[in-house]
Design a protein around this motif. Sequence first.
Motif, PDB file in Angstrom:
ATOM      1  N   ALA A 133      -9.217 -10.391  -1.122  1.00 46.13           N
ATOM      2  CA  ALA A 133      -8.576 -10.167   0.183  1.00 46.13           C
ATOM      3  C   ALA A 133      -8.509  -8.674   0.494  1.00 46.13           C
ATOM      4  O   ALA A 133      -8.804  -8.241   1.619  1.00 46.13           O
ATOM      5  N   ALA A 134      -8.147  -7.893  -0.524  1.00 46.00           N
ATOM      6  CA  ALA A 134      -8.087  -6.451  -0.309  1.00 46.00           C
ATOM      7  C   ALA A 134      -9.482  -5.881  -0.081  1.00 46.00           C
ATOM      8  O   ALA A 134      -9.654  -4.930   0.692  1.00 46.00           O
ATOM      9  N   ALA A 135     -10.479  -6.467  -0.746  1.00 46.71           N
ATOM     10  CA  ALA A 135     -11.850  -6.005  -0.549  1.00 46.71           C
ATOM     11  C   ALA A 135     -12.312  -6.273   0.876  1.00 46.71           C
ATOM     12  O   ALA A 135     -13.005  -5.454   1.483  1.00 46.71           O
ATOM     13  N   ALA A 136     -11.954  -7.429   1.403  1.00 44.92           N
ATOM     14  CA  ALA A 136     -12.319  -7.742   2.784  1.00 44.92           C
ATOM     15  C   ALA A 136     -11.655  -6.763   3.755  1.00 44.92           C
ATOM     16  O   ALA A 136     -12.271  -6.316   4.727  1.00 44.92           O
ATOM     17  N   LEU A 137     -10.371  -6.432   3.498  1.00 43.08           N
ATOM     18  CA  LEU A 137      -9.672  -5.473   4.340  1.00 43.08           C
ATOM     19  C   LEU A 137     -10.316  -4.105   4.262  1.00 43.08           C
ATOM     20  O   LEU A 137     -10.481  -3.419   5.278  1.00 43.08           O
ATOM     21  N   TYR A 138     -10.694  -3.719   3.055  1.00 51.65           N
ATOM     22  CA  TYR A 138     -11.354  -2.424   2.865  1.00 51.65           C
ATOM     23  C   TYR A 138     -12.680  -2.377   3.622  1.00 51.65           C
ATOM     24  O   TYR A 138     -13.005  -1.383   4.278  1.00 51.65           O
ATOM     25  N   THR A 139     -13.445  -3.480   3.573  1.00 53.87           N
ATOM     26  CA  THR A 139     -14.721  -3.526   4.285  1.00 53.87           C
ATOM     27  C   THR A 139     -14.514  -3.448   5.790  1.00 53.87           C
ATOM     28  O   THR A 139     -15.266  -2.772   6.505  1.00 53.87           O
ATOM     29  N   ALA A 140     -13.521  -4.164   6.277  1.00 56.34           N
ATOM     30  CA  ALA A 140     -13.242  -4.141   7.719  1.00 56.34           C
ATOM     31  C   ALA A 140     -12.822  -2.749   8.173  1.00 56.34           C
ATOM     32  O   ALA A 140     -13.262  -2.269   9.237  1.00 56.34           O
ATOM     33  N   GLN A 141     -11.963  -2.099   7.397  1.00 52.80           N
ATOM     34  CA  GLN A 141     -11.536  -0.752   7.762  1.00 52.80           C
ATOM     35  C   GLN A 141     -12.708   0.226   7.743  1.00 52.80           C
ATOM     36  O   GLN A 141     -12.835   1.084   8.619  1.00 52.80           O
ATOM     37  N   ARG A 142     -13.561   0.083   6.754  1.00 56.88           N
ATOM     38  CA  ARG A 142     -14.720   0.966   6.686  1.00 56.88           C
ATOM     39  C   ARG A 142     -15.667   0.716   7.853  1.00 56.88           C
ATOM     40  O   ARG A 142     -16.260   1.648   8.401  1.00 56.88           O
ATOM     41  N   SER A 143     -15.812  -0.565   8.239  1.00 62.20           N
ATOM     42  CA  SER A 143     -16.656  -0.902   9.383  1.00 62.20           C
ATOM     43  C   SER A 143     -16.097  -0.301  10.661  1.00 62.20           C
ATOM     44  O   SER A 143     -16.846   0.204  11.503  1.00 62.20           O
ATOM     45  N   ALA A 144     -14.774  -0.364  10.810  1.00 61.54           N
ATOM     46  CA  ALA A 144     -14.154   0.217  12.008  1.00 61.54           C
ATOM     47  C   ALA A 144     -14.362   1.717  12.070  1.00 61.54           C
ATOM     48  O   ALA A 144     -14.650   2.283  13.141  1.00 61.54           O
ATOM     49  N   LEU A 145     -14.227   2.368  10.929  1.00 60.76           N
ATOM     50  CA  LEU A 145     -14.465   3.808  10.899  1.00 60.76           C
ATOM     51  C   LEU A 145     -15.916   4.137  11.217  1.00 60.76           C
ATOM     52  O   LEU A 145     -16.215   5.106  11.930  1.00 60.76           O
ATOM     53  N   GLY A 146     -16.846   3.323  10.709  1.00 59.49           N
ATOM     54  CA  GLY A 146     -18.241   3.561  11.004  1.00 59.49           C
ATOM     55  C   GLY A 146     -18.566   3.370  12.466  1.00 59.49           C
ATOM     56  O   GLY A 146     -19.372   4.102  13.041  1.00 59.49           O
ATOM     57  N   THR A 147     -17.935   2.372  13.092  1.00 60.11           N
ATOM     58  CA  THR A 147     -18.173   2.129  14.516  1.00 60.11           C
ATOM     59  C   THR A 147     -17.634   3.269  15.360  1.00 60.11           C
ATOM     60  O   THR A 147     -18.229   3.653  16.378  1.00 60.11           O
ATOM     61  N   ALA A 148     -16.491   3.827  14.942  1.00 60.82           N
ATOM     62  CA  ALA A 148     -15.842   4.868  15.748  1.00 60.82           C
ATOM     63  C   ALA A 148     -16.464   6.240  15.529  1.00 60.82           C
ATOM     64  O   ALA A 148     -16.673   6.995  16.480  1.00 60.82           O
ATOM     65  N   PHE A 149     -16.800   6.574  14.298  1.00 61.55           N
ATOM     66  CA  PHE A 149     -17.225   7.935  14.004  1.00 61.55           C
ATOM     67  C   PHE A 149     -18.613   8.035  13.371  1.00 61.55           C
ATOM     68  O   PHE A 149     -19.066   9.142  13.089  1.00 61.55           O
ATOM     69  N   GLY A 150     -19.273   6.913  13.080  1.00 63.37           N
ATOM     70  CA  GLY A 150     -20.570   6.971  12.427  1.00 63.37           C
ATOM     71  C   GLY A 150     -21.681   7.403  13.354  1.00 63.37           C
ATOM     72  O   GLY A 150     -21.561   7.377  14.581  1.00 63.37           O
ATOM     73  N   THR A 151     -22.801   7.822  12.773  1.00 65.55           N
ATOM     74  CA  THR A 151     -23.963   8.202  13.572  1.00 65.55           C
ATOM     75  C   THR A 151     -24.628   6.955  14.153  1.00 65.55           C
ATOM     76  O   THR A 151     -24.325   5.820  13.776  1.00 65.55           O
ATOM     77  N   LYS A 152     -25.552   7.160  15.077  1.00 66.31           N
ATOM     78  CA  LYS A 152     -26.243   6.027  15.687  1.00 66.31           C
ATOM     79  C   LYS A 152     -27.035   5.236  14.645  1.00 66.31           C
ATOM     80  O   LYS A 152     -27.082   4.000  14.689  1.00 66.31           O
ATOM     81  N   LYS A 153     -27.639   5.951  13.716  1.00 66.56           N
ATOM     82  CA  LYS A 153     -28.414   5.269  12.679  1.00 66.56           C
ATOM     83  C   LYS A 153     -27.500   4.429  11.798  1.00 66.56           C
ATOM     84  O   LYS A 153     -27.827   3.286  11.451  1.00 66.56           O
ATOM     85  N   ALA A 154     -26.335   4.978  11.411  1.00 68.21           N
ATOM     86  CA  ALA A 154     -25.397   4.230  10.574  1.00 68.21           C
ATOM     87  C   ALA A 154     -24.834   3.031  11.312  1.00 68.21           C
ATOM     88  O   ALA A 154     -24.641   1.946  10.744  1.00 68.21           O
ATOM     89  N   GLN A 155     -24.549   3.189  12.596  1.00 68.82           N
ATOM     90  CA  GLN A 155     -24.024   2.067  13.375  1.00 68.82           C
ATOM     91  C   GLN A 155     -25.059   0.966  13.533  1.00 68.82           C
ATOM     92  O   GLN A 155     -24.739  -0.235  13.451  1.00 68.82           O
ATOM     93  N   ALA A 156     -26.336   1.327  13.749  1.00 65.33           N
ATOM     94  CA  ALA A 156     -27.395   0.323  13.854  1.00 65.33           C
ATOM     95  C   ALA A 156     -27.561  -0.423  12.541  1.00 65.33           C
ATOM     96  O   ALA A 156     -27.749  -1.646  12.507  1.00 65.33           O
TER      97      ALA A 156
END
Length: 460
Positions: A133-156
């Motif tokens: 459960a904590a791993a899923a939360l960690y993945t979701a948080q990391r995904s949100a950070l990538g969507t907000a601040f990641g480069t175009k290549k990382a987001q794709a």
Amino acid sequence: MSDASARKRQKGLQGQRIDIALATNPDAAPAPALALFPSAQPPAKTPFTLYTPTGSPAHRQALLAAETDEIEFESRNHLGLAAGGEDDGYSTQYMIGVRNPRTNTLTLHAAPLHTFTPSIKSLKAPEAALDSAAAALYTAQRSALGTAFGTKKAQAQQRAQERNKLTESSFGTGAHVAGLQSHLQQSISAKAGALPSAADIEAKANEARPIPPFNAAATSPGDVYPLDGVVSASELHALDLSALVAAPDFKARLQLLPYRRSDWIRTKLRQLLPARASAEGHVANPSKKDRDRLRLVVYLAHLFQFRQAARPGRPVDRAHVVEKLGAGAGGGASAALVDALIERFTEPVRAGGHAGGEERTVTSTAEIKCLCYMLVLMLRVDGWNTDVTTVAEDLGMGNKRVQELFRSLGCQLVAPSAADREKLVAQGRATSAADAAKSKKASLKVPLQFPKERRGKAKR
């Protein structure tokens, strides 16, 4: 003035006797320690904590640990190389000496060495990953950070990973999904049933070996490798033995062979033909069995010379091979024999340059094939028991390499008996009985068994 006083004191201490004592600290008392930092080094004021097993002295099997804001340091002074006692497992013992100038006594204290391996905190996996459960939360948080601040290549890349992720509902729900699942299971089962068995795979691999055609169901060694699969009857009958048999002595017979530097060929030639013709001019008349064996020996002499003429990795020059085999029995090797050797023990390779085409070359596979065919013929002449050391010396190869080739033919390596060891020492082929014990004989056994392929990681 102070420097002169220091030198005077040092000069006064020279030649004085120093008493040495060994410190006897209680087990619970802290002891000095030596620290080795191969890479990162902590600040001087970093506090360290000492950990020891319950009931163990503080100076044995201890663990020192410390941490800064970025790096963790941890080390044990016990290597764990043995389990016989408390002192087992140390690579080196160190002592620190403390001198008391008043009593002129040097006290030695045991100081184990601690080698520290630093670990960077930011590179360590998060502890939350241990919980799903904590791993899923960690993945979701990391995904949100990538969507907000990641480069175009990382987001794709992140969107592609989310699209390719399979779940229980990836194919939808309902009866058609259940039917699709059943169809996939049946298809997998049907395909799995058509896969070859382990025995079929092993049999196919054995057939692909660069060895003569073999009969796996043979009940005697003589039936394992049929002679016509190793050398054709036309090749053997192309060898004229009349001049060889009629030669007056061994030296004259040896000159009729294309290759003369093989101890194995020399020994067999002496065994099959008498050393010298009689004074009345009587010519030796070997039996049919000895004549057949003699033909194989002469054919092997041609194979030895063929290995000298056709080098691995080089294009084969037929004229050069004919020249090298020109000293064969009966006036030289026939054209049919030379063509048969080139056809059997070379492979067509695309020629370089602008002309293109193909040329015959002794590839690595063809070289092994030639060696295996030679070993089979030697086994046949020797009654399926051949000395490995003699063959290795004649071929100019190491014993281990020749032993592997014999094993690939299904042979077992047998150590020499006491009588054989004495014979080797008497012949000068071994310096001692221990040296003679290293010489082994290759013996073909039935039922035929080839060496199994090694599985798993190779040992380093």
